[in-house]
Design an enzyme around this catalytic site. Structure first.
Site, PDB file in Angstrom:
ATOM      1  CG  ASP A 449      29.272  46.510  15.686  1.00 38.98           C
ATOM      2  OD1 ASP A 449      28.879  47.477  15.283  1.00 38.98           O
ATOM      3  OD2 ASP A 449      30.446  46.336  15.966  1.00 38.98           O
ATOM      4  CG  ASP A 513      32.906  51.802  19.257  1.00 36.61           C
ATOM      5  OD1 ASP A 513      32.206  50.979  19.939  1.00 36.61           O
ATOM      6  OD2 ASP A 513      33.348  51.511  18.043  1.00 36.61           O
TER       7      ASP A 513
HETATM    8  C1  DGJ Z   1      32.449  48.531  16.699  1.00 38.38           C
HETATM    9  C2  DGJ Z   1      31.992  48.067  18.148  1.00 38.38           C
HETATM   10  O1  DGJ Z   1      31.326  49.520  18.436  1.00 38.38           O
HETATM   11  C3  DGJ Z   1      32.876  47.695  18.895  1.00 38.38           C
HETATM   12  O2  DGJ Z   1      32.546  47.745  20.282  1.00 38.38           O
HETATM   13  C4  DGJ Z   1      33.372  46.575  18.695  1.00 38.38           C
HETATM   14  O3  DGJ Z   1      32.591  45.615  18.577  1.00 38.38           O
HETATM   15  C5  DGJ Z   1      34.045  46.688  17.090  1.00 38.38           C
HETATM   16  N1  DGJ Z   1      33.266  47.179  16.289  1.00 38.38           N
HETATM   17  C6  DGJ Z   1      34.425  45.096  16.494  1.00 38.38           C
HETATM   18  O4  DGJ Z   1      34.783  45.069  15.260  1.00 38.38           O
END
Ligand code: DGJ
Length: 711
Positions: A449, A513
């Site tokens: 991430d 997300d």
């Molecule tokens: C952002 C990501 O896109 C999410 O899927 C998740 O992993 C969160 N971060 C976790 O902090």
């Protein structure tokens, strides 16, 4: 020197490389046939622009690196200087290396120099067997003293028939929103200064003939393969030229070449089609699928626990989720954010990549053993480039940040960015990730991430985004070398790091997300312009979307998530028995269809009613296909009209029926199209030109159709 003709698939690139200057691009686009030297010379002559009043006395020659010395008055290909001198170039052709094997990409290397300016230039061009063109410039400082590069941007000419532009923009949870407009005089520059690819990154910048769509029109497109600051630009000049290009956005002083040093641009990908946007995807998908490192195994159906538990890590609860996942047919379990020291919420812990003993007294191994014991792969979330000021790492090394001396960049999700251009910071992060994977051989997947922009990203007082981007590539490459069996997902607050350079070292992207199926239809459709479905994570979220609060039934959510790298992001431990049965059926359906979905040709339907979207995947021998029809809203018309199903063999006959194994949308009983109960048999031509009428679906429902050739 000569006139070069590169031909692959249905694409031609013709370069007038007779010198003395850089090769002029005579043509990039559709195949112009097998031309002998005389025919190439005549084609070249025919495309030389006229000399017009109040202009240069010689016709301008547009090369892959436009120069004022060749009569170009648009955006320069090279911006740079040596202490205020050597700022304008007239590169002379020194030589060409041409390799055109019949079974591999055609390659041309152009070698040029400007001795007066003390610069050397290499242009690497490839045209792959599917018609995908790549261009990279390499600039060498042959002079005395440092040469500062402020911009180096490969461009390609596009003919005047391309009158419209399409590109993508977006934000968190709304990535890849299309925007379209006439191509007028001026420069349309999509610049990203996020230090990462960006939620708004266009993926492709497309120029095309009026009204082009998914299945029609002539289109030219470029992609800038870079995960840092970059620009992708379309320019139309009043002098008559139109170009597409892309390169890195460099901050002042970021690239200063010492004598003998070189600077490489990112790869510019360029693709042409005369069958609309789907034709662009055909070439890009074929290119990506032919890579030796392209994921070959069936893409494991994934449970990601983020939206199920967030930071609330509890071994028993996670075990129960794994049990339920195994029962539903899931094949990979991903433990998301929250497992490492101090990470009880998003204010602390980033950088401390040790398992948090207060939450995991026996470490992660009991969970890993439980998950793998159920036959599932185990994946783990990391965010290696980041650090929270509230972390042991920051307390020990407050100077390991990308920052301007004397101040911290504005906080973003309470975090800052480690300066991986510092060897000690890079080594530390590599050591931590390597140790995690060595200590836990059961981890076969990393969700990588990256949750903030790089802001004021200074490295020892100088701009640091370029160095950081290369350091991240090195880090990923080294980790993959040490752990070749570990797959990596590129996630960046959802889809803020989707580009072909990061995908050269990762195995899929997290597109957004936003797990709202309605939003996802669009995000996935446009992400899929560049990437084949197997590289795009698509998960079934909860009934009420956590990010939009819309409510969708399971059929709509599952049909939306069906086509990509399928998964679930939902608290499946708390769902009803009926939901479990239905979810298991969708997972089974995906597994049955994925050999087709992850290898076939993607088609998107140009339906006139904006309330109805359809897309599908057709296998390469056109014997099978799967389509999904989705209603995005209510339709103005009582019925939105027959939906065409393109991409099949016009001469063959096919049986079309609602897909077996999963419940049809609830409205169908009441308002079925007459043919739906038993299916219908039609030719590929009838399906593409007439189509089928649909039941009157409610808004935000999907119908999945399976199509098989009948003997
Ligand atoms: C952002 C990501 O896109 C999410 O899927 C998740 O992993 C969160 N971060 C976790 O902090």
């Amino acid at each position: 020197m000569t006139i070069l003709h590169l031909r692959r698939a249905r694409t031609s690139l013709v370069l007038d490389a007779r010198g003395p200057g850089l090769p002029r691009v005579v043509h990039w686009g559709g195949d112009v046939g097998d031309l002998d030297a005389d025919a190439l010379r005549q084609l070249t002559d025919a495309t030389v622009p006229p000399v017009v009043p109040s202009s240069f006395d010689e016709p301008p020659a547009l090369s892959l690196l436009p120069e004022a010395s060749a009569g170009w008055s648009g955006r320069p290909g090279l911006v740079g200087h040596r202490d205020g001198r050597d700022w304008s170039t007239a590169f002379q052709l020194d030589g060409l290396d041409v390799d055109q094997p019949s079974d591999a990409p055609a390659r041309v290397t152009v070698r040029a120099s400007d001795r007066a300016a003390g610069l050397g230039l290499t242009i690497e061009i490839t045209l792959d067997p599917y018609g995908l063109l790549t261009i990279r410039h390499r600039l060498r400082n042959d002079g005395d003293g440092a040469y500062e590069v402020q911009g180096l941007t490969p461009v390609l000419p596009v003919p005047a028939v391309a009158t419209e532009l399409l590109d993508l923009t977006g934000r968190w949870c709304r990535e890849r929103s299309p925007q379209r407009h006439p191509w007028q005089h001026g420069a349309w520059a999509r610049e990203g200064r996020h230090g990462r690819t960006g939620h708004d990154a266009t993926l492709l910048l497309v120029a095309g003939t009026a009204g082009f769509g998914f299945g029609h029109g002539e289109v030219w497109a470029v992609h800038t393969a870079w995960s840092g600051d970059h620009v992708t630009v379309a320019e139309r000049r009043p002098t008559g030229e139109s170009t597409l290009g892309g390169g890195e956005l460099l901050a002042p002083g970021e690239i200063r070449l010492a004598p003998g040093e070189e600077y490489d641009t990112p790869l510019l990908y360029a693709v042409w089609s005369d069958v609309g946007l789907d034709g662009l995807s055909d070439v890009l998908h074929a290119h990506l699928r032919a890579r030796p490192g392209h994921p070959r195994s069936p893409r494991p159906v994934t449970l990601n626990v983020w939206e199920a538990v967030y930071f609330d890590h509890d071994l028993d609860r996670l075990r129960a989720l794994a049990d339920r996942a195994a029962h539903l047919g899931v094949e990979r379990f991903v433990l998301d954010d929250g497992w490492f020291r101090g990470r009880r919420d998003d204010t602390a812990g980033l950088g401390d990549w040790y398992v948090d003993e207060s939450v995991w007294p026996d470490g992660l191994q009991p969970l890993i053993d439980h998950v793998t014991g159920q036959g599932l792969q185990f994946g783990l979330w990391v965010e290696p480039e980041m650090v929270n000021p509230d972390s042991d790492l920051f307390r020990a090394h407050p100077d390991w940040l990308l920052a301007v001396p004397g101040r911290l960049p504005p906080a973003w999700r309470n975090q800052q960015v480690l300066d991986l251009g510092r060897p000690e910071a890079y080594d530390h992060v590599l050591e931590r990730l390597d140790a995690l994977l060595r200590d836990h051989p059961g981890i076969s997947y990393l969700k990588w991430d990256h949750n903030r922009d790089l802001t004021e990203a200074g490295h020892h007082g100088r701009p640091g985004v370029h160095g950081q981007t290369l350091a991240v590539y090195r880090l990923l490459d080294e980790l993959r070398r040490r752990h070749p069996g570990v797959e990596i997902e590129s996630c960046s607050s959802g889809g803020a790091r989707v580009d072909l350079a990061i995908l050269a070292r990762t195995d899929r992207v997290w597109a957004s997300d936003c797990n709202d199926a309605l939003e996802r239809l669009s995000i996935q459709r446009w992400t899929g312009l560049l990437l084949p479905p197997e590289l795009i994570g698509t998960h079934i979220g909860p009934e009420r979307s956590h990010t939009t609060h819309r409510v969708h039934d399971l059929g709509f959510r599952a049909a939306t998530a069906l086509f990509g790298h399928h998964g679930i992001e939902w608290d499946i431990a708390s769902i009803s028995a009926a939901e479990q049965t239905e979810l298991a059926a969708w997972v089974a359906l995906h597994k049955r269809l994925r050999p087709l979905l992850h290898a076939g040709r993607v088609v998107r339907v140009d339906h006139p009613d904006p309330a109805v979207w359809a897309h599908g995947v057709v296998d390469h021998d056109t014997t099978r296909a799967v389509y999904a029809v989705a209603t995005l809203a209510t339709s103005v018309a009582q019925t939105p009209g027959a939906v065409r199903l393109p991409g099949l063999d016009p001469a063959r006959r096919y049986r079309v029926r609602a897909v077996a194994g999963v419940p049809a949308p609830a409205t169908i009983e009441r308002s079925a199209a007459p043919w739906l109960a038993s299916g219908v048999t039609l030719s590929g031509a009838a399906l593409a030109r007439v189509g089928v009428q649909l039941p009157a679906l409610h808004p935000e429902q999907s119908l999945v159709l399976e199509v098989d050739e009948v003997g």
